[in-house]
Design a protein around this motif. Sequence first.
Motif, mmCIF file in Angstrom:
data_model
loop_
_atom_site.group_PDB
_atom_site.id
_atom_site.type_symbol
_atom_site.label_atom_id
_atom_site.label_comp_id
_atom_site.label_asym_id
_atom_site.label_seq_id
_atom_site.Cartn_x
_atom_site.Cartn_y
_atom_site.Cartn_z
ATOM 1 N N TRP A 10 0.391 -0.400 5.866
ATOM 2 C CA TRP A 10 -0.321 -1.572 5.347
ATOM 3 C C TRP A 10 0.252 -2.868 5.902
ATOM 4 O O TRP A 10 1.452 -2.982 6.146
ATOM 5 N N THR A 11 -0.636 -3.832 6.097
ATOM 6 C CA THR A 11 -0.268 -5.222 6.359
ATOM 7 C C THR A 11 -0.987 -6.051 5.298
ATOM 8 O O THR A 11 -1.868 -5.533 4.594
ATOM 9 N N GLU A 12 -0.616 -7.309 5.185
ATOM 10 C CA GLU A 12 -1.327 -8.164 4.233
ATOM 11 C C GLU A 12 -2.814 -8.223 4.562
ATOM 12 O O GLU A 12 -3.657 -8.166 3.676
ATOM 13 N N GLU A 13 -3.130 -8.295 5.845
ATOM 14 C CA GLU A 13 -4.527 -8.382 6.266
ATOM 15 C C GLU A 13 -5.293 -7.096 5.951
ATOM 16 O O GLU A 13 -6.415 -7.145 5.454
ATOM 17 N N SER A 14 -4.678 -5.946 6.240
ATOM 18 C CA SER A 14 -5.386 -4.690 5.981
ATOM 19 C C SER A 14 -5.555 -4.461 4.478
ATOM 20 O O SER A 14 -6.579 -3.933 4.051
ATOM 21 N N PHE A 15 -4.572 -4.880 3.673
ATOM 22 C CA PHE A 15 -4.693 -4.724 2.229
ATOM 23 C C PHE A 15 -5.813 -5.607 1.689
ATOM 24 O O PHE A 15 -6.643 -5.151 0.899
ATOM 25 N N ARG A 16 -5.865 -6.862 2.120
ATOM 26 C CA ARG A 16 -6.944 -7.752 1.671
ATOM 27 C C ARG A 16 -8.311 -7.191 2.072
ATOM 28 O O ARG A 16 -9.255 -7.201 1.282
ATOM 29 N N ALA A 17 -8.410 -6.701 3.295
ATOM 30 C CA ALA A 17 -9.683 -6.148 3.772
ATOM 31 C C ALA A 17 -10.090 -4.922 2.954
ATOM 32 O O ALA A 17 -11.265 -4.765 2.596
ATOM 33 N N GLU A 18 -9.124 -4.058 2.634
ATOM 34 C CA GLU A 18 -9.441 -2.847 1.870
ATOM 35 C C GLU A 18 -9.835 -3.205 0.437
ATOM 36 O O GLU A 18 -10.766 -2.612 -0.116
ATOM 37 N N MET A 19 -9.160 -4.158 -0.171
ATOM 38 C CA MET A 19 -9.528 -4.571 -1.533
ATOM 39 C C MET A 19 -10.938 -5.177 -1.534
ATOM 40 O O MET A 19 -11.723 -4.934 -2.448
ATOM 41 N N ASN A 20 -11.251 -5.908 -0.496
ATOM 42 C CA ASN A 20 -12.596 -6.474 -0.372
ATOM 43 C C ASN A 20 -13.631 -5.364 -0.215
ATOM 44 O O ASN A 20 -14.681 -5.380 -0.853
ATOM 45 N N ARG A 21 -13.315 -4.372 0.614
ATOM 46 C CA ARG A 21 -14.232 -3.255 0.827
ATOM 47 C C ARG A 21 -14.461 -2.465 -0.466
ATOM 48 O O ARG A 21 -15.575 -2.067 -0.764
ATOM 49 N N LEU A 22 -13.398 -2.294 -1.233
ATOM 50 C CA LEU A 22 -13.496 -1.552 -2.487
ATOM 51 C C LEU A 22 -14.080 -2.377 -3.619
ATOM 52 O O LEU A 22 -14.376 -1.837 -4.693
ATOM 53 N N GLY A 23 -14.224 -3.664 -3.395
ATOM 54 C CA GLY A 23 -14.794 -4.525 -4.437
ATOM 55 C C GLY A 23 -13.802 -4.894 -5.515
ATOM 56 O O GLY A 23 -14.179 -5.243 -6.625
ATOM 57 N N ALA A 24 -12.529 -4.818 -5.194
ATOM 58 C CA ALA A 24 -11.479 -5.134 -6.179
ATOM 59 C C ALA A 24 -11.145 -6.606 -6.177
ATOM 60 O O ALA A 24 -11.355 -7.313 -5.265
ATOM 61 N N GLU B 7 -8.955 6.774 -3.531
ATOM 62 C CA GLU B 7 -9.010 5.635 -4.448
ATOM 63 C C GLU B 7 -8.150 5.872 -5.683
ATOM 64 O O GLU B 7 -7.468 4.950 -6.148
ATOM 65 N N LEU B 8 -8.151 7.090 -6.197
ATOM 66 C CA LEU B 8 -7.311 7.406 -7.357
ATOM 67 C C LEU B 8 -5.832 7.307 -7.003
ATOM 68 O O LEU B 8 -5.038 6.750 -7.766
ATOM 69 N N LYS B 9 -5.457 7.842 -5.848
ATOM 70 C CA LYS B 9 -4.052 7.771 -5.420
ATOM 71 C C LYS B 9 -3.632 6.325 -5.220
ATOM 72 O O LYS B 9 -2.536 5.920 -5.637
#
Length: 78
Positions: free
Chosen positions: A64-78, A26-28
């Motif tokens: 990364w893809t747009e979909e994977s980035f959106r999913a990861e931001m959602n998972r991280l609560g960003a 997460e820091l990286k």
Amino acid sequence: MENTVPETWPFLDPHQTRDHEPTPYELKLARTLEDIFTKDGHELSDVIDGLNSRQVHTPTGEPWTEESFRAEMNRLGA
């Protein structure tokens, strides 16, 4: 009447919604996103290209893809 802020005024602690210390991943990711926003741009395509060109991959090691980035931001609560 003097307009003053009461001593009990609510304030925002930047870490008040965190439930754990950021992981090394997460820091990286956060540092890399800051660099991308500073140097490359703010559009989602800029972010995806910036992450992939810097070889900062998804948690599963994939580019990364747009979909994977959106999913990861959602998972991280960003």
